[in-house]
Design a protein around this motif. Structure first.
Motif, short mmCIF file in Angstrom:
data_model
loop_
_atom_site.label_atom_id
_atom_site.label_comp_id
_atom_site.label_asym_id
_atom_site.label_seq_id
_atom_site.Cartn_x
_atom_site.Cartn_y
_atom_site.Cartn_z
N ARG A 8 0.85 -1.18 0.00
CA ARG A 8 0.00 0.00 0.00
C ARG A 8 0.90 1.25 0.00
N ILE A 9 1.12 1.76 -1.20
CA ILE A 9 2.09 2.84 -1.40
C ILE A 9 1.38 4.08 -1.92
N PHE A 10 1.73 5.22 -1.33
CA PHE A 10 1.27 6.50 -1.86
C PHE A 10 2.47 7.21 -2.49
N THR A 11 2.28 7.73 -3.71
CA THR A 11 3.37 8.41 -4.40
C THR A 11 3.02 9.88 -4.66
N PHE A 12 3.96 10.75 -4.33
CA PHE A 12 3.86 12.15 -4.72
C PHE A 12 4.49 12.35 -6.10
N GLN A 13 5.35 11.45 -6.49
CA GLN A 13 6.06 11.49 -7.77
C GLN A 13 6.57 10.07 -8.02
N PHE A 14 7.27 9.86 -9.14
CA PHE A 14 7.88 8.56 -9.46
C PHE A 14 6.84 7.47 -9.73
N THR A 15 5.61 7.86 -10.06
CA THR A 15 4.55 6.87 -10.31
C THR A 15 4.89 6.00 -11.51
N ALA A 50 7.63 -1.25 -12.43
CA ALA A 50 7.88 -2.39 -11.53
C ALA A 50 6.65 -3.27 -11.35
N GLY A 51 5.57 -2.92 -12.06
CA GLY A 51 4.35 -3.72 -11.98
C GLY A 51 3.52 -3.47 -10.74
N ILE A 52 3.65 -2.28 -10.15
CA ILE A 52 2.92 -1.95 -8.92
C ILE A 52 1.99 -0.76 -9.17
N GLN A 53 0.77 -0.88 -8.69
CA GLN A 53 -0.17 0.25 -8.71
C GLN A 53 -0.21 0.87 -7.32
N PRO A 54 0.03 2.17 -7.20
CA PRO A 54 -0.07 2.80 -5.88
C PRO A 54 -1.53 2.84 -5.42
N VAL A 55 -1.74 2.90 -4.10
CA VAL A 55 -3.11 3.02 -3.60
C VAL A 55 -3.58 4.46 -3.70
N GLY A 56 -2.64 5.37 -3.91
CA GLY A 56 -3.00 6.77 -4.07
C GLY A 56 -1.86 7.56 -4.68
N LEU A 75 3.98 2.77 2.94
CA LEU A 75 5.17 3.45 2.42
C LEU A 75 4.72 4.69 1.65
N ILE A 76 5.46 5.77 1.82
CA ILE A 76 5.20 7.00 1.07
C ILE A 76 6.46 7.36 0.29
N ILE A 77 6.32 7.56 -1.01
CA ILE A 77 7.46 7.93 -1.86
C ILE A 77 7.26 9.38 -2.31
N ALA A 78 8.29 10.20 -2.09
CA ALA A 78 8.16 11.63 -2.37
C ALA A 78 9.43 12.16 -3.02
N PRO A 79 9.33 13.27 -3.76
CA PRO A 79 10.49 13.91 -4.39
C PRO A 79 11.15 14.91 -3.44
#
Length: 526
Positions: free
Chosen positions: A263-270, A276-282, A322-326
């Motif tokens: 369950r990953i939220f991305t602010f960027q790098f979507t 990688a075959g992953i859909q973010p949850v948001g 996990l949260i991925i951000a720039p």
């Protein structure tokens, strides 16, 4: 004795006055150097001239000066001819008149030095032909050197330079006062300034930079925790571990094992997640993060409206792990601190990594190396097919450049990390104009220029990104772009910003398809 490939001949100089609230049109039969002595005016409707401006125009260039001020505009016109070597035979050299000394629209800059002023004044006063020839050569050489230097310094120096310095040198024992002195700030003022710019104190900002770099290094299992600690600037690994746990809620070892998040939220790098075959949850729903073409691939992901960030309540409801951000999120320190209370935050440098290396880093974080490797293999196969397809279309020696129309009659010339330029410059390995190589790719910086200077960066094939239909029309009707097509015989291709705003992972592959199709089908402005 060295043979001169080009020679110049001085034809004369004249000081002129354009009275207040007046205008004049004229055409010179020679190349000209226009040196402003005092006042301000506008040249040809778009070039501002001030009392430190220098302009060089080709012979036959029609010039229109407008003085809208309440004082006279005083300027000097230095006339000269340029000849280039056409033939050498036995002891005879034949030169012919060169009709184009500079690019189509001329050369202009606005902060000429005292050296240029002194040389131009000496030429104005000179009477002997030999002295005039020497001073003309010296003046032209000095102007060209200054112009090149000013082009290399077009990027505005702001406080971002300070933040970049801290980031680059964060592995060193940086101290606030030393950094302040390095940039000429008083220590107390510097403390207030960095607090105002980042929301953090100097020490807190430095700590976040270091710990975010540590997260990237921890993905490489060949480094011990002690080695990671020292590489980011902490000599005491226990102190590093305490700081790391305080920020992330995990020890460095636990973070290293923290993979397989669902369950990953991305602010960027979507785009890297999709590769990688992953859909973010948001994620953020704007073209700078995800092109409209890809929105449907996100399924039922929570999409935050454009120009907005998710609320803490929304993120908690998504139950993210996990949260991925720039790195540009550093300007929102309170948000980062709140995010760190919800889930581990992985902040990666924005617009700095090689695009494929960036995808690999994200894959390591998520334990999806095999999936990303498969995507890279597919992408590289497309690149290879694209190269073969374009071989008979882009002739040997022809150049290709990536541009973007901006507001206020400006044009962006992008480095390889943006707007799909990675495909053109790094992967398809198409030849780049020398000016783009020197001013953009080698210093690795974006460049924004006034539109009338576009001929300085002309390419045989120009992929131009537009924001709106109106800009597409401007590209077709502008006199500058018309000159690019008719005088330089360049092929200008129109691309849409929404397809090229974000250039990570899967989006890069989609952009490659568009670029190759445009070039292969000859879909350019006629």
């Amino acid at each position: 004795m060295a043979i001169m490939e080009q020679v110049s001949r001085f034809e004369g100089v004249e000081e002129r006055i354009l009275e207040e609230k007046s205008q004049i049109q004229f055409t010179e039969a020679t190349n000209v150097i226009l040196v402003v002595m005092s006042g301000t005016a506008q040249l040809n409707g778009y070039i501002p001239l001030i009392n430190t401006s220098i302009f060089i125009g080709n012979l036959g260039l029609r010039m229109e000066l407008k003085n809208k001020e309440d004082q006279p505009f005083v300027y000097r016109i230095y006339r000269f001819q340029q000849y280039k070597l056409r033939n050498r035979q036995d002891f005879q050299l034949t030169y012919e008149l060169s009709k184009e000394y500079v690019n189509y629209n001329g050369l202009v800059y606005h902060k000429s030095s005292n050296k240029v002023r002194k040389v131009s004044e000496a030429l104005y006063q000179a009477n002997k032909e030999s002295e005039q020839a020497h001073l003309l050569y010296k003046l032209l050489f000095t102007i060209e050197e200054e112009f090149k230097l000013q082009k290399s310094q077009l990027t505005e120096v702001t406080f971002q330079s300070v933040l970049d310095y801290v980031s680059i040198n964060s592995n060193k024992p940086l101290k606030r006062d030393e950094v302040a002195n390095h940039f000429g700030y008083h220590q107390n003022y510097f403390s207030k300034l960095i607090k105002a710019e980042t929301g953090w104190s100097f020490s807190d900002y430095l700590a976040h930079i270091r710990l975010d770099k540590a997260k990237v290094l921890l993905l490489d299992s060949s480094y011990t925790i002690t080695e990671v600690s020292r590489k980011i600037g902490y000599q005491d690994s226990l102190y590093f571990s305490r700081k790391f746990r305080k920020q992330t809620g995990l020890s460095p070892t636990e973070f290293r094992l923290f993979k397989g998040q669902k369950r990953i939220f991305t602010f960027q790098f979507t785009g890297d997640l999709l590769a990688a075959g992953i859909q973010p949850v948001g994620t953020l729903n704007w073209p700078g993060n995800i092109p409209p073409h890809f929105v449907q691939e996100l399924g039922d992901a929570f999409l935050v409206p454009r120009d907005d960030y998710p609320t803490i309540e929304q993120l908690k409801a998504l139950d993210v792990d996990l949260i991925i951000a720039p790195s540009y999120l550093y300007t929102h320190p309170k948000l980062i601190e709140e995010l760190e209370k919800i889930a581990p935050v992985f902040i990666l440098k924005w617009d700095r990594w090689d695009r494929l290396e960036e995808a690999k880093i994200i894959a390591k974080l998520l334990g999806r190396e095999e999936e990303t490797a498969s995507w890279i293999a597919r992408y590289e196969e497309k690149v290879a097919r694209g190269k073969e397809l374009l071989k008979p279309i882009i002739e040997a020696g022809e150049t290709v450049g990536v541009f973007e129309l901006r507001e206020n009659n400006q044009v962006g010339v992008w480095r390889s990390s943006a707007r799909g330029a990675y495909n053109i410059y790094k992967q398809l390995e198409l030849k780049v104009p020398k000016s783009i190589e020197e001013d953009v790719l080698m210093p690795h910086k974006h460049l924004v220029i006034d539109e009338y200077l576009i001929s300085s960066y002309v390419a045989d094939h120009m992929l131009v990104i537009v924001h709106t239909a109106e800009q597409g029309l401007r590209l077709k009707e502008s006199k500058y772009w018309e000159a690019i097509r008719t005088k330089y015989h360049s092929k200008v291709y129109i691309l849409q910003l929404e397809d090229f705003w974000a250039s990570e992972g899967a989006f890069l592959e989609h952009q490659l398809d568009i670029q190759v199709k445009k070039l292969a089908e000859g879909d350019y402005i006629l």
